[in-house]
Design a protein around this motif. Structure first.
Motif, mmCIF file in Angstrom:
data_model
loop_
_atom_site.group_PDB
_atom_site.id
_atom_site.type_symbol
_atom_site.label_atom_id
_atom_site.label_comp_id
_atom_site.label_asym_id
_atom_site.label_seq_id
_atom_site.Cartn_x
_atom_site.Cartn_y
_atom_site.Cartn_z
ATOM 1 N N SER A 83 8.154 10.783 -4.619
ATOM 2 C CA SER A 83 7.916 10.870 -3.176
ATOM 3 C C SER A 83 8.978 10.058 -2.442
ATOM 4 O O SER A 83 8.688 9.064 -1.786
ATOM 5 C CB SER A 83 6.520 10.354 -2.840
ATOM 6 O OG SER A 83 5.544 10.986 -3.620
ATOM 7 N N GLN A 130 12.690 5.623 -2.401
ATOM 8 C CA GLN A 130 12.051 4.309 -2.488
ATOM 9 C C GLN A 130 11.013 4.295 -3.605
ATOM 10 O O GLN A 130 10.931 3.358 -4.383
ATOM 11 C CB GLN A 130 11.401 3.942 -1.147
ATOM 12 C CG GLN A 130 10.768 2.552 -1.101
ATOM 13 C CD GLN A 130 11.781 1.431 -1.103
ATOM 14 O OE1 GLN A 130 12.901 1.595 -0.625
ATOM 15 N NE2 GLN A 130 11.411 0.290 -1.658
ATOM 16 N N GLN A 131 10.233 5.351 -3.697
ATOM 17 C CA GLN A 131 9.259 5.416 -4.777
ATOM 18 C C GLN A 131 9.958 5.506 -6.135
ATOM 19 O O GLN A 131 9.466 4.964 -7.114
ATOM 20 C CB GLN A 131 8.326 6.612 -4.627
ATOM 21 C CG GLN A 131 7.305 6.617 -5.741
ATOM 22 C CD GLN A 131 6.341 7.776 -5.677
ATOM 23 O OE1 GLN A 131 6.678 8.915 -5.923
ATOM 24 N NE2 GLN A 131 5.123 7.460 -5.303
ATOM 25 N N ASP A 140 10.746 2.136 -7.083
ATOM 26 C CA ASP A 140 9.491 1.437 -7.383
ATOM 27 C C ASP A 140 8.965 1.794 -8.767
ATOM 28 O O ASP A 140 8.568 0.915 -9.533
ATOM 29 C CB ASP A 140 8.459 1.779 -6.306
ATOM 30 C CG ASP A 140 7.200 0.937 -6.433
ATOM 31 O OD1 ASP A 140 7.339 -0.302 -6.500
ATOM 32 O OD2 ASP A 140 6.095 1.497 -6.473
ATOM 33 N N SER A 187 16.063 12.765 1.649
ATOM 34 C CA SER A 187 15.769 12.226 2.979
ATOM 35 C C SER A 187 16.947 12.360 3.930
ATOM 36 O O SER A 187 16.781 12.630 5.104
ATOM 37 C CB SER A 187 15.364 10.762 2.868
ATOM 38 O OG SER A 187 14.186 10.658 2.108
ATOM 39 N N PRO A 223 13.657 13.347 6.000
ATOM 40 C CA PRO A 223 13.034 12.163 5.407
ATOM 41 C C PRO A 223 11.513 12.309 5.298
ATOM 42 O O PRO A 223 10.914 11.826 4.351
ATOM 43 C CB PRO A 223 13.416 11.032 6.360
ATOM 44 C CG PRO A 223 13.902 11.678 7.612
ATOM 45 C CD PRO A 223 14.373 13.047 7.244
ATOM 46 N N GLY A 224 10.923 13.001 6.268
ATOM 47 C CA GLY A 224 9.465 13.109 6.287
ATOM 48 C C GLY A 224 8.904 13.944 5.161
ATOM 49 O O GLY A 224 7.707 13.930 4.908
ATOM 50 N N LEU A 225 9.756 14.683 4.468
ATOM 51 C CA LEU A 225 9.279 15.423 3.303
ATOM 52 C C LEU A 225 8.752 14.487 2.233
ATOM 53 O O LEU A 225 7.848 14.818 1.501
ATOM 54 C CB LEU A 225 10.416 16.233 2.676
ATOM 55 C CG LEU A 225 10.624 17.659 3.095
ATOM 56 C CD1 LEU A 225 11.587 18.326 2.130
ATOM 57 C CD2 LEU A 225 9.311 18.417 3.113
ATOM 58 N N ARG A 226 9.366 13.313 2.161
ATOM 59 C CA ARG A 226 9.046 12.350 1.095
ATOM 60 C C ARG A 226 9.178 13.017 -0.267
ATOM 61 O O ARG A 226 8.224 13.043 -1.041
ATOM 62 C CB ARG A 226 7.645 11.725 1.261
ATOM 63 C CG ARG A 226 7.296 11.155 2.603
ATOM 64 C CD ARG A 226 8.287 10.189 3.221
ATOM 65 N NE ARG A 226 8.582 8.999 2.435
ATOM 66 C CZ ARG A 226 9.812 8.683 2.038
ATOM 67 N NH1 ARG A 226 10.842 9.443 2.318
ATOM 68 N NH2 ARG A 226 10.023 7.588 1.385
ATOM 69 N N THR A 235 1.070 4.995 -9.995
ATOM 70 C CA THR A 235 1.458 4.700 -8.621
ATOM 71 C C THR A 235 0.750 5.601 -7.621
ATOM 72 O O THR A 235 0.197 5.133 -6.632
ATOM 73 C CB THR A 235 2.985 4.840 -8.463
ATOM 74 O OG1 THR A 235 3.599 3.847 -9.266
ATOM 75 C CG2 THR A 235 3.411 4.633 -7.023
ATOM 76 N N ASP A 236 0.768 6.892 -7.844
ATOM 77 C CA ASP A 236 0.049 7.765 -6.905
ATOM 78 C C ASP A 236 -0.361 9.103 -7.528
ATOM 79 O O ASP A 236 -0.613 10.063 -6.808
ATOM 80 C CB ASP A 236 0.868 8.008 -5.632
ATOM 81 C CG ASP A 236 2.140 8.819 -5.887
ATOM 82 O OD1 ASP A 236 2.451 9.077 -7.056
ATOM 83 O OD2 ASP A 236 2.813 9.190 -4.909
ATOM 84 N N SER A 289 0.422 11.890 -8.305
ATOM 85 C CA SER A 289 1.432 12.932 -8.172
ATOM 86 C C SER A 289 1.884 13.035 -6.733
ATOM 87 O O SER A 289 1.221 12.564 -5.827
ATOM 88 C CB SER A 289 0.887 14.279 -8.642
ATOM 89 O OG SER A 289 0.001 14.790 -7.665
ATOM 90 N N SER A 349 2.696 15.307 -3.404
ATOM 91 C CA SER A 349 2.014 16.457 -2.799
ATOM 92 C C SER A 349 2.503 17.785 -3.366
ATOM 93 O O SER A 349 3.674 18.128 -3.279
ATOM 94 C CB SER A 349 2.239 16.439 -1.286
ATOM 95 O OG SER A 349 2.079 17.756 -0.755
ATOM 96 N N GLY A 350 1.582 18.540 -3.927
ATOM 97 C CA GLY A 350 1.925 19.821 -4.522
ATOM 98 C C GLY A 350 2.397 20.827 -3.488
ATOM 99 O O GLY A 350 3.301 21.616 -3.736
ATOM 100 N N LEU A 375 4.060 20.318 -0.705
ATOM 101 C CA LEU A 375 5.448 20.086 -0.317
ATOM 102 C C LEU A 375 6.397 20.412 -1.465
ATOM 103 O O LEU A 375 7.489 20.942 -1.245
ATOM 104 C CB LEU A 375 5.626 18.638 0.154
ATOM 105 C CG LEU A 375 4.814 18.280 1.407
ATOM 106 C CD1 LEU A 375 5.037 16.831 1.800
ATOM 107 C CD2 LEU A 375 5.150 19.190 2.577
#
Lengths: 491, 491
Positions: free
Chosen positions: A180, A183-184, A187, A316, A321-324, A345-346, A348, A350-351, A353
């Protein structure tokens, strides 16, 4: 004032307090967009007369709105609506700008924003994306909203594998990990590989968002000084031996913040060193697509025959960028750790997107959009170069980049870009002070200008104004006369 | 075979290897959906004859597809396409199911899946969401794809504040943090609050995804045994004193995996203890909306007058997991840490999805959908209760929950649910073995059944079959006769 005449307060004693009723009514106007950013609320006396309530009632309701940051007071002038709810660009929390005071500068209207490395929203291919989103929903129905595999939607990984084939990055679909945003990516790499107390190496200066991640893992960060063609290799090798770091984080093309690109020779030598010491490298490729004049603009990953480079690619800057959305190419050696870290972390990305991006890539409008973004950014780049050459005081040192969006400057010794910032922000010009990009904020004379969020006119006007202010600043600080002839390398 | 006749290979010696050409052609069929999951590839001899190539060419191309996991071989039967690219539900990487072998069970078709706590995709309000997505894109254009504030899209936070008002959680908009799903919520709380070596407390048993996060931070995890009405308070207090944990992670309503709900009295006592020791509590509210028979179904956060509870709310179970959206209510005390952790984790959650959710909430179809999901889940719940009462062997202990999707069972002493799983998976029934929910996998006799991904017919049939298998299993293990009369508490 028509709007405010519509407010109906229930003055029955058994009803809710009048000030709460009034607060709710005003909040409703803001939420529904009837009051917009910058609109002034009626003066207290006027509204209290109109509604036939006590002054205190109005004051209390305004205060409640203020506490929720829906409005703000300007002393001697009145109370104003703080922002437009649906077009909230006043807040720029982009990764770079956000560095300034941990992400909470609110820019005044008409500010020229050289701080943000985030593209302006008018460049986004919104219509194309709307189309693919709808196609995906019609095609996949509920599946588009189910949990996606942690590793990422298979067809998207397939499409990305083919996409990077074109950049000579040959990999297996199983080594691609959807993330995502970059940055992720940083991370989860840190989470997968770093333990408390481990050493990690970065370029000095580097991206603050990466340092924050490594610090958060309890890692010890070592910086290696940058030269005009890349890292200082002697220092790199010496520190690898001394610290045995878990990995080296670097941006070999159009580095952030300096804009420099590594020479091909240095890229190859770094890979040799990595092989010699079994060092993993994390390559953050955040905008190699915006190449204008670099004829050695190739990724480290494409040269990585020993599978030692973890490659991070973000969409991005060149898409939205908002797509993440972004992806990693992960060496076999550490694949399991990274996948597991993504899962914790999360789960997955968003499927929906991911599916939309896959279709978007397949349709090929992608190439068209990259070319369009390239043209847009190049115009800005050229305007920037011309303006810098024309206006920037000669006491300010810089090396022009060969592409990308970042330009890096050094004030004469002893001058602090933080103080310069204090001065320019009042004149509605902002940039990124250099200390943000150094470990322990140790250097203060550098600053970064970005062309991502400014148009050509803003660049021309902004650089001229900024240059004037730097001249004033240098005179005020009484430094310009003693410094002009002294040479200190910018990098 | 018509499809394969279309394959054209360029046999000129200067061309790409034939096996690579064939591999690409076959892959194309899979990617374009012309070959679907379960389709058999032609036998090797047949295809080689048809295309007039060597057997080895076909074998090599099949092997390349196999390496990419696009196809799989069944010994003695042939080579089959591994999955349908756009409807890839064979892989279930839901947070709970994924526990089995770190997220990579691939279920055979027609498997009855009591393991997944992820709702089946046919329950999702796809059409309503499509509508709001389009409205948002028409309204906000490029802004919908810009970076969103790290804290979350303001109007969404406003809407969520009002939404939880209805559940008596009174908070300030500034204390609401948008997250990309509950797992990320746990992750950023851990990142914000936990340092290496810190203690953290959980329920025993608990959600594996939370334990993985805490372990990843280098924290030491202490579990407090669960009783039928919640945590054992003596043990809790004793361990708070002994370990001074950073926080307690708990699910007070329809706990995962046990399905138990805390009594109101115990909820209040836990808050008293938290106040006494200044203990922070992380409340994971993953499905209190699916209440059927619990008349004390209130959140800890709504009772939290001292602002000590960090509240996590996910929309994965009642709306759609693929949205990857949820929110936190964060006490003032730790607000800054959590916001910063969110920023370093992924900068922000997709603005487009946040905007769509805001509009969806505003339109009020939400309430309708919750009622619909409630009805669906309740039917499954009732079917589950009836089937358990009718079929489950009396040697298997359980306490029926009052809502939610999880049911928790205990095999007679000495029997391992892992071994039972090995047996049932072959008969196409899967569930979550209990060791996954315990620290160090220390307990093996428990197992969890979920109603989220099974329909009423599957429940009826599945529980009957499973019960039969358990009977066989117990006889085989020679345990049923010695255990029937011995009572061990399920919790």
């Amino acid at each position: 004032m028509k709007l405010f005449e519509k407010i109906k307060l229930d003055k029955d004693v058994s009803s809710q307090h009048l000030y709460i009723q009034l607060y709710k009514a005003l909040k409703g106007f803001i939420v529904e967009g009837k009051l917009k950013k910058g609109d002034r609320l009626p003066p207290i006396r006027k509204l209290s007369e109109m509604l036939e309530v006590n002054n205190v009632t109005v004051v209390s309701s305004y205060r409640m709105l203020e506490e929720e940051k829906l409005v703000y007071k300007k002393i001697g002038s009145g109370t104003y609506v703080a922002f437009d709810l649906h077009n909230n660009e006043g807040f720029d929390h982009g990764p770079k700008t956000s560095l300034i005071e941990q992400g909470h500068i609110q820019l005044e209207k008409n500010t020229i924003n050289f701080a943000s490395a985030t593209p302006s929203t008018d460049l986004f291919p919104v219509d194309d994306f709307k189309e693919v989103l709808n196609e995906v929903l019609d095609r996949d129905k509920g599946s588009a909203f189910g949990y996606q595999e942690s590793q990422g939607y298979y067809p998207l990984r397939l499409a990305l594998k083919e996409y990077i084939d074109n950049y000579n990055i040959i990999t297996d679909i199983n080594n691609i990990q959807i993330i995502s945003g970059a940055q992720q990516g940083i991370d989860i790499i840190a989470k997968g590989l770093l333990n408390y107390g481990d050493y990690v190496m970065i370029e000095g200066p580097s991206y603050r968002g990466a340092m924050a991640v490594f610090e958060s893992r309890g890692a010890k960060i070592i910086d290696i000084p940058l030269e005009k063609d890349g890292l200082n290799l002697q220092d790199l090798e010496k520190k690898i031996i001394a610290y045995q770091p878990k990995f080296l984080y670097m941006m070999p093309n159009f580095q952030n913040p300096t804009g420099i690109s590594y020479s091909l020779e240095k890229k190859k030598k770094i890979l040799e060193i990595a092989e010699k010491y079994h060092l993993l490298i994390v390559e953050d490729d955040y905008l190699s697509d915006l190449n204008f004049y670099n004829n050695e603009n190739i990724t480290l990953k494409s040269l990585d025959h020993k599978d030692l480079v973890i490659y991070i690619k973000s969409f991005s800057k060149i898409l939205m960028p908002g797509l993440r959305l972004g992806f990693l190419v992960v060496p076999r050696l550490v694949y399991g750790e990274v996948l597991l870290a993504k899962h914790t972390t999360d789960i997955s990305t968003s499927g929906l997107l991911q599916r939309a991006l896959e279709l978007y890539l397949k349709k090929g409008t992608w190439q068209q959009h990259i070319r369009y973004m390239g043209t847009q950014y190049m115009e800005r780049f050229e305007a920037m170069v011309r303006s810098i050459k024309e206006y920037m005081p000669q006491e300010v040192e810089y090396t022009l980049p060969k592409g990308g969006v970042n330009f890096w400057f050094k004030l004469p010794k002893g001058l602090s870009s933080k103080e310069l910032y204090e001065m320019t922000v009042k004149q509605k010009i902002v940039f990124a002070p250099g200390h943000l990009f150094f470990l322990n904020n140790k250097e203060t004379s550098y600053f970064r200008l970005s062309t991502a969020a400014v148009n050509v006119d803003e660049i021309k006007y902004g650089i001229k104004e900024l240059s004037d202010m730097i001249n004033v600043f240098m005179r005020k600080e009484n430094h310009h006369s003693t410094q002009t002839n002294e040479y200190t390398p910018i990098l």
